[in-house]
Design a protein around this motif. Structure first.
Motif, PDB file in Angstrom:
ATOM      1  N   SER A 123     -10.352   3.047 -48.648  1.00 21.00           N
ATOM      2  CA  SER A 123      -8.889   3.005 -48.758  1.00 21.00           C
ATOM      3  C   SER A 123      -8.416   3.747 -50.003  1.00 21.00           C
ATOM      4  O   SER A 123      -7.421   4.485 -49.967  1.00 21.00           O
ATOM      5  CB  SER A 123      -8.397   1.551 -48.800  1.00 21.00           C
ATOM      6  N   ALA A 162      -5.575   0.781 -40.883  1.00 20.52           N
ATOM      7  CA  ALA A 162      -5.143   0.390 -42.229  1.00 20.52           C
ATOM      8  C   ALA A 162      -5.905   1.134 -43.318  1.00 20.52           C
ATOM      9  O   ALA A 162      -5.316   1.556 -44.316  1.00 20.52           O
ATOM     10  CB  ALA A 162      -5.319  -1.120 -42.411  1.00 20.52           C
ATOM     11  N   GLY A 166      -2.964   3.796 -43.113  1.00 23.18           N
ATOM     12  CA  GLY A 166      -2.221   2.888 -43.997  1.00 23.18           C
ATOM     13  C   GLY A 166      -2.471   3.186 -45.461  1.00 23.18           C
ATOM     14  O   GLY A 166      -1.541   3.226 -46.279  1.00 23.18           O
ATOM     15  N   ALA A 170       0.092   4.592 -48.326  1.00 22.23           N
ATOM     16  CA  ALA A 170       0.294   3.784 -49.531  1.00 22.23           C
ATOM     17  C   ALA A 170       0.299   4.704 -50.745  1.00 22.23           C
ATOM     18  O   ALA A 170       1.106   4.548 -51.668  1.00 22.23           O
ATOM     19  CB  ALA A 170      -0.796   2.727 -49.652  1.00 22.23           C
ATOM     20  N   THR A 211      -2.254  -3.090 -51.250  1.00 23.76           N
ATOM     21  CA  THR A 211      -2.597  -2.717 -49.880  1.00 23.76           C
ATOM     22  C   THR A 211      -4.052  -3.052 -49.571  1.00 23.76           C
ATOM     23  O   THR A 211      -4.365  -3.574 -48.487  1.00 23.76           O
ATOM     24  CB  THR A 211      -2.346  -1.211 -49.665  1.00 23.76           C
ATOM     25  N   TYR A 214      -4.358  -6.824 -49.192  1.00 24.08           N
ATOM     26  CA  TYR A 214      -3.788  -7.291 -47.926  1.00 24.08           C
ATOM     27  C   TYR A 214      -4.725  -6.974 -46.765  1.00 24.08           C
ATOM     28  O   TYR A 214      -4.946  -7.809 -45.871  1.00 24.08           O
ATOM     29  CB  TYR A 214      -2.427  -6.615 -47.718  1.00 24.08           C
ATOM     30  N   THR A 215      -5.297  -5.763 -46.779  1.00 23.13           N
ATOM     31  CA  THR A 215      -6.220  -5.363 -45.714  1.00 23.13           C
ATOM     32  C   THR A 215      -7.481  -6.217 -45.743  1.00 23.13           C
ATOM     33  O   THR A 215      -7.970  -6.669 -44.694  1.00 23.13           O
ATOM     34  CB  THR A 215      -6.599  -3.879 -45.867  1.00 23.13           C
ATOM     35  N   SER A 411       5.474   4.079 -42.518  1.00 25.75           N
ATOM     36  CA  SER A 411       4.440   3.163 -42.032  1.00 25.75           C
ATOM     37  C   SER A 411       4.927   2.204 -40.956  1.00 25.75           C
ATOM     38  O   SER A 411       4.115   1.467 -40.389  1.00 25.75           O
ATOM     39  CB  SER A 411       3.871   2.349 -43.209  1.00 25.75           C
ATOM     40  N   MET A 437       1.955  -5.009 -40.151  1.00 24.60           N
ATOM     41  CA  MET A 437       2.388  -4.221 -41.295  1.00 24.60           C
ATOM     42  C   MET A 437       3.610  -4.796 -41.996  1.00 24.60           C
ATOM     43  O   MET A 437       3.794  -4.588 -43.204  1.00 24.60           O
ATOM     44  CB  MET A 437       2.697  -2.785 -40.825  1.00 24.60           C
ATOM     45  N   LEU A 440       3.335  -6.592 -45.429  1.00 26.97           N
ATOM     46  CA  LEU A 440       2.936  -5.649 -46.479  1.00 26.97           C
ATOM     47  C   LEU A 440       4.100  -4.738 -46.844  1.00 26.97           C
ATOM     48  O   LEU A 440       4.307  -4.418 -48.024  1.00 26.97           O
ATOM     49  CB  LEU A 440       1.741  -4.818 -46.016  1.00 26.97           C
ATOM     50  N   TRP A 444       5.664  -4.118 -50.549  1.00 34.79           N
ATOM     51  CA  TRP A 444       5.940  -2.801 -51.135  1.00 34.79           C
ATOM     52  C   TRP A 444       7.386  -2.724 -51.628  1.00 34.79           C
ATOM     53  O   TRP A 444       7.649  -2.189 -52.710  1.00 34.79           O
ATOM     54  CB  TRP A 444       5.717  -1.712 -50.099  1.00 34.79           C
TER      55      TRP A 444
END
Length: 463
Positions: A123, A162, A166, A170, A211, A214-215, A411, A437, A440, A444
């Motif tokens: 990520s 993600a 994702g 981000a 992010t 959360y993932t 997103s 999503m 999240l 953000w």
């Protein structure tokens, strides 16, 4: 002759939407009164003088003016269009060398059996790619790699999207070295190129860190109880494991090191030598040539790879010219300042912090209709720049309000081409992704509100 089938409604293409906006701007020249602000030069930068708006005599746009504006928009946006094309060419050469894919898969191999670190590192790499503009629309084919990774981990397709799409967006949310968004917005706002990077990097760390958390939180739930997956665990026999065996050679390492050093030097040069957007466009040619030579490409292969990268971004590059044409129509008829004046009236009674948040929200809404970051910058920044001057907000804050508004909604909005394409590759319904999503997205937003508020309070500059 059978009965004619009813045509299925399709979401209009971005060019169709922008051309409709262009026609609306032409109509506005007959309805909206002309007017202008007085301007003054402060430190070499032209600024609007608040309270000086007066009506003027303007000429409505004619039929031929529509198409002249299209041509003039392309000409006036030439430096930005070629920046986008040359950046696309350079990143295509790097991609063709196998360095990006090899680097990502090397990270996967190093973290095998360590699920959290695998998700965090993959990520993080995609987020960095989004922040510097190396990966945006090009993330789509990498979703397939995400599927293979998640299949091996016994996770689902949501996680695959993600950690690729994702994570990329981000990083794109902040874009501290993204030539397509922050670079263009700062150029239009007459703010030094890539200035304010320190605060943007801090925001990048917080947003990307959140992010990843959360993932991983969702991934851990699925690992413990597969029934908690929103889309079902991936079939173990459905992937091509050979796709994870791409090499990561010494040449690949040198290419990535060369690219990183080159971008770092460009940051230094913008500060030390005041390099402009034109220097950056030229520098991408150097990066493309250097990466191709290190990769051992012959001159024909290198040329074709660079041209292919340029070709892939023609669609996005020419949007900049079309967006500029809308402003040319408004400027020639002297109604642009009228719109700025109209927007300033409800905002001028608000504290600067709330006014900045209003810019953020309005750009998020605009992104539904104009999902191109560079095209939206061309439309929004000529309005936000004088508006920021009038409201006592620095132009740097206006640039970031635009960037957050554009970045976040990529997103979740179904008008985002990369989002819908990534979901199609993963076989995930948009409704399922939206459900996953949305929390999240609101996290953000809270981060953006805090950052923009702090930026206004510290008078984040320059300008």
């Amino acid at each position: 002759m059978g009965e004619g089938k009813k045509r299925k409604w399709e979401m209009p293409d971005t060019y169709v939407i922008l051309f409709a906006v262009l026609l609306a701007a032409v109509l506005a020249t007959y309805i909206v009164p002309s007017g202008a602000f007085e301007r003054e030069e402060v430190g070499g930068v032209e600024r609007v003088i608040p309270g000086t708006y007066t009506q003027t005599d303007g000429s409505p746009a004619g039929f031929m003016d529509i198409f002249l504006a299209l041509q003039e928009g392309m000409v006036q946006s030439g430096e930005l269009i070629f920046l986008i094309l040359f950046a696309g060419g350079a990143f295509e050469v790097i991609e063709r060398s196998g360095a990006i894919r090899g680097g990502i898969l090397r990270a996967v191999a190093l973290t095998e059996g360590k699920e959290f670190w695998l998700i965090a590192i993959v990520s993080g790499l995609f987020a960095l790619g989004g922040a510097i503009g190396a990966v945006a629309n090009s993330v789509i084919p990498f979703v397939a790699i995400g599927l293979i990774i998640c299949r091996a981990l016994k996770l689902d397709a949501l996680v695959a999207v993600a950690i690729t799409f994702g994570a990329t967006f981000a990083g794109f949310n902040v874009g501290f070295l993204n030539p397509y968004t922050v670079g263009i917005a700062q150029t239009i706002a007459d703010v030094p190129l890539f200035s304010g990077m320190g605060l943007r990097i801090a925001a990048f760390v917080v947003i990307v860190g959140t992010t990843i958390w959360y993932t991983w939180r969702y991934s851990r739930q699925v690992l413990k109880d597969p029934a908690r997956s929103l889309v079902g665990i991936l079939d173990e026999d459905g992937g091509d494991e050979d796709a994870l065996s791409a090499p990561f050679t010494v040449r690949h390492r040198i290419i990535l090191l060369f690219t990183g050093v080159a971008l770092a030097f460009f940051i230094f040069a913008t500060i030390r030598f005041q390099w402009s957007i034109n220097h950056m466009a030229a520098f991408f040619i150097i990066i493309g040539l250097g990466a191709g030579i290190i990769a051992g490409m012959n001159y024909n292969k290198l040329t074709l790879a660079f041209m292919e990268g340029c070709k892939n971004l023609v669609y996005g590059a020419l949007i900049v010219g079309l967006a500029r044409a809308i402003l040319i129509i408004m400027e020639n008829a002297q109604i642009l300042d009228t719109f700025v004046q109209a927007l300033s009236v409800p905002l001028e009674s608000l504290p600067p912090v709330l006014a900045a948040l209003g810019m953020f929200v309005s750009n998020g809404i605009l992104n539904f209709f104009v999902p191109s970051g560079s095209g939206q910058a061309m439309i929004a920044m000529p309005i936000l720049t004088p508006l920021a001057d009038m409201l006592g907000i620095t132009r740097q804050v206006a640039v970031q309000a635009f960037q957050f508004g554009d970045g976040f909604t990529n997103s979740i909005f179904p008008t985002s081409g990369p989002l819908m394409a990534s979901l199609a590759v993963a076989g995930v319904a948009w409704t399922k992704w939206f459900r996953w999503m949305l929390p999240l997205f609101f996290i953000w937003v809270v981060i953006a509100v805090i950052m923009l508020s702090a930026a206004v309070l510290i008078n984040w500059g320059p300008i």
